[in-house]
Scaffold this motif. Structure first.
Motif, PDB file in Angstrom:
ATOM      1  N   GLU A 102       1.056  -1.210   0.027  1.00 30.77           N
ATOM      2  CA  GLU A 102      -0.239   0.200  -0.355  1.00 30.77           C
ATOM      3  C   GLU A 102       1.159   1.052   0.422  1.00 30.77           C
ATOM      4  O   GLU A 102       0.585   2.379  -0.608  1.00 30.77           O
ATOM      5  N   PHE A 103       1.822   0.797   1.207  1.00 31.99           N
ATOM      6  CA  PHE A 103       2.732   2.716   1.191  1.00 31.99           C
ATOM      7  C   PHE A 103       3.341   2.910  -0.299  1.00 31.99           C
ATOM      8  O   PHE A 103       3.190   3.968  -0.679  1.00 31.99           O
ATOM      9  N   ASP A 104       4.193   1.829  -0.808  1.00 29.72           N
ATOM     10  CA  ASP A 104       4.524   2.203  -1.726  1.00 29.72           C
ATOM     11  C   ASP A 104       4.379   2.215  -3.088  1.00 29.72           C
ATOM     12  O   ASP A 104       3.932   3.029  -4.142  1.00 29.72           O
ATOM     13  N   LEU A 105       2.346   2.082  -3.602  1.00 31.20           N
ATOM     14  CA  LEU A 105       1.952   1.919  -4.484  1.00 31.20           C
ATOM     15  C   LEU A 105       1.042   3.665  -4.586  1.00 31.20           C
ATOM     16  O   LEU A 105       1.391   4.049  -5.444  1.00 31.20           O
ATOM     17  N   GLY A 106       1.349   3.863  -2.992  1.00 30.87           N
ATOM     18  CA  GLY A 106       0.523   5.424  -2.793  1.00 30.87           C
ATOM     19  C   GLY A 106       2.200   6.240  -2.917  1.00 30.87           C
ATOM     20  O   GLY A 106       2.121   7.099  -3.479  1.00 30.87           O
ATOM     21  N   VAL A 107       3.198   5.677  -3.282  1.00 37.52           N
ATOM     22  CA  VAL A 107       4.928   6.441  -3.288  1.00 37.52           C
ATOM     23  C   VAL A 107       4.325   6.527  -4.766  1.00 37.52           C
ATOM     24  O   VAL A 107       4.602   7.678  -5.451  1.00 37.52           O
ATOM     25  N   ILE A 108       4.630   5.564  -5.824  1.00 40.89           N
ATOM     26  CA  ILE A 108       4.356   5.877  -7.318  1.00 40.89           C
ATOM     27  C   ILE A 108       3.428   6.429  -7.433  1.00 40.89           C
ATOM     28  O   ILE A 108       3.388   7.306  -8.908  1.00 40.89           O
ATOM     29  N   ARG A 109       1.923   6.353  -7.092  1.00 39.06           N
ATOM     30  CA  ARG A 109       1.617   7.036  -7.538  1.00 39.06           C
ATOM     31  C   ARG A 109       1.609   8.801  -7.357  1.00 39.06           C
ATOM     32  O   ARG A 109       1.469  10.111  -8.424  1.00 39.06           O
ATOM     33  N   ALA A 110       2.168   9.040  -6.333  1.00 37.82           N
ATOM     34  CA  ALA A 110       2.410  10.333  -5.780  1.00 37.82           C
ATOM     35  C   ALA A 110       3.540  11.083  -7.269  1.00 37.82           C
ATOM     36  O   ALA A 110       3.807  12.243  -7.253  1.00 37.82           O
ATOM     37  N   VAL A 111       4.370  10.109  -6.666  1.00 37.87           N
ATOM     38  CA  VAL A 111       5.589  10.320  -7.838  1.00 37.87           C
ATOM     39  C   VAL A 111       5.233  10.429  -9.522  1.00 37.87           C
ATOM     40  O   VAL A 111       5.614  11.810  -9.596  1.00 37.87           O
ATOM     41  N   ILE A 112       4.201   9.935  -9.847  1.00 40.04           N
ATOM     42  CA  ILE A 112       3.922  10.958 -11.285  1.00 40.04           C
ATOM     43  C   ILE A 112       2.815  11.833 -11.101  1.00 40.04           C
ATOM     44  O   ILE A 112       3.642  12.500 -11.957  1.00 40.04           O
ATOM     45  N   ASP A 113       2.243  11.094 -10.025  1.00 40.33           N
ATOM     46  CA  ASP A 113       1.484  13.359 -10.411  1.00 40.33           C
ATOM     47  C   ASP A 113       1.808  13.860 -10.238  1.00 40.33           C
ATOM     48  O   ASP A 113       1.939  15.103 -10.559  1.00 40.33           O
TER      49      ASP A 113
END
Length: 238
Positions: A95-106
């Motif tokens: 969950e944490f990594d998915l949140g990071v990736i989505r924020a990185v792209i956004d």
């Protein structure tokens, strides 16, 4: 000039002792490599109570992000049932990594993803994984082996060559490539060894560039490139 801040995503302890040991060593080596490349590494941990909706705010103070290796990704996140070989899954870490990736792209942040980092990048964008790579006489994915880098890719521009020796230790790999990603390196057995995002400032490799037992020059170039991209972001935000 101050060093650009690079968030190194922290790792929660997996249930498998050897994974805890290897993750600790990798984290130390990654922080040293970021520092050697000119960056200021800061480990980003996530308490269980931290809402992932806050991730863009948490990452806003950083200039770049590094997603390191770690435990297996939960197969149900890409629509598969767990194979017997899938081990060490940590639900919160996913969950944490998915949140990071989505924020990185956004946020269009410079990022480098390593091993598990590349796998969960693919899952986050709609791709799937091979849960257990079958070893062949051609390539051993838990040892130093050769990788072919595609010309014209960002990775080729970073390492400056089409053939490099890499140090890897993994048993999962990208299967169906997610939309938005481009393959930029392959092993001799066809396993995808590196990808990059078509739009976002993200480069990902399956091997461990922090493990300097293979080609230290090209591996160091990956960290130097991340820091350089982070520095440009830092300067442009002034």
């Amino acid at each position: 000039m101050s060093r650009p801040l690079v968030a190194v995503v922290g790792r929660r302890a997996a249930q498998v002792p050897i994974l805890r040991f290897s993750a600790t060593l990798a984290a130390e080596a990654i922080c040293e490599a970021v520092w050697a490349g000119g960056g200021e590494p800061v480990v980003l941990h996530g308490p269980a109570a931290d809402p992932l909706t806050e991730m863009p705010r948490r990452l806003a103070r950083f200039d770049g992000v590094l997603l390191p290796g770690g435990a297996d990704v939960e197969p149900r996140r890409y629509g598969a049932e767990p194979a017997p070989e899938t081990t060490g899954v940590v639900a919160f870490q996913d969950e944490f990594d998915l949140g990071v990736i989505r924020a990185v792209i956004d946020l269009d942040m410079p990022a480098l993803a390593i091993c598990r980092g590349m796998q969960i990048l693919n899952v986050a964008l709609g791709g799937t994984l091979i849960q257990h790579v079958v070893e062949t006489d051609t390539v051993h994915h838990n040892a130093i082996h050769q990788v072919h880098v595609k010309r014209g890719t960002r990775l080729h521009g970073i390492v400056g060559t089409q053939s490099i020796d890499v140090s890897s230790y993994h048993h999962q790999a990208v299967d169906r490539l997610a939309p938005g990603l481009v393959v930029c390196a392959l092993a001799a057995d066809g396993v995808i060894e590196a990808v990059e995002h078509r739009r976002a400032d993200v480069v990902a490799v399956q091997w461990h560039p922090e493990d300097r037992h293979a080609d230290s020059i090209t591996d160091a170039a990956l960290f130097a490139d991340l820091v350089d991209r982070a520095r440009k972001r830092k300067e442009s935000s002034r």
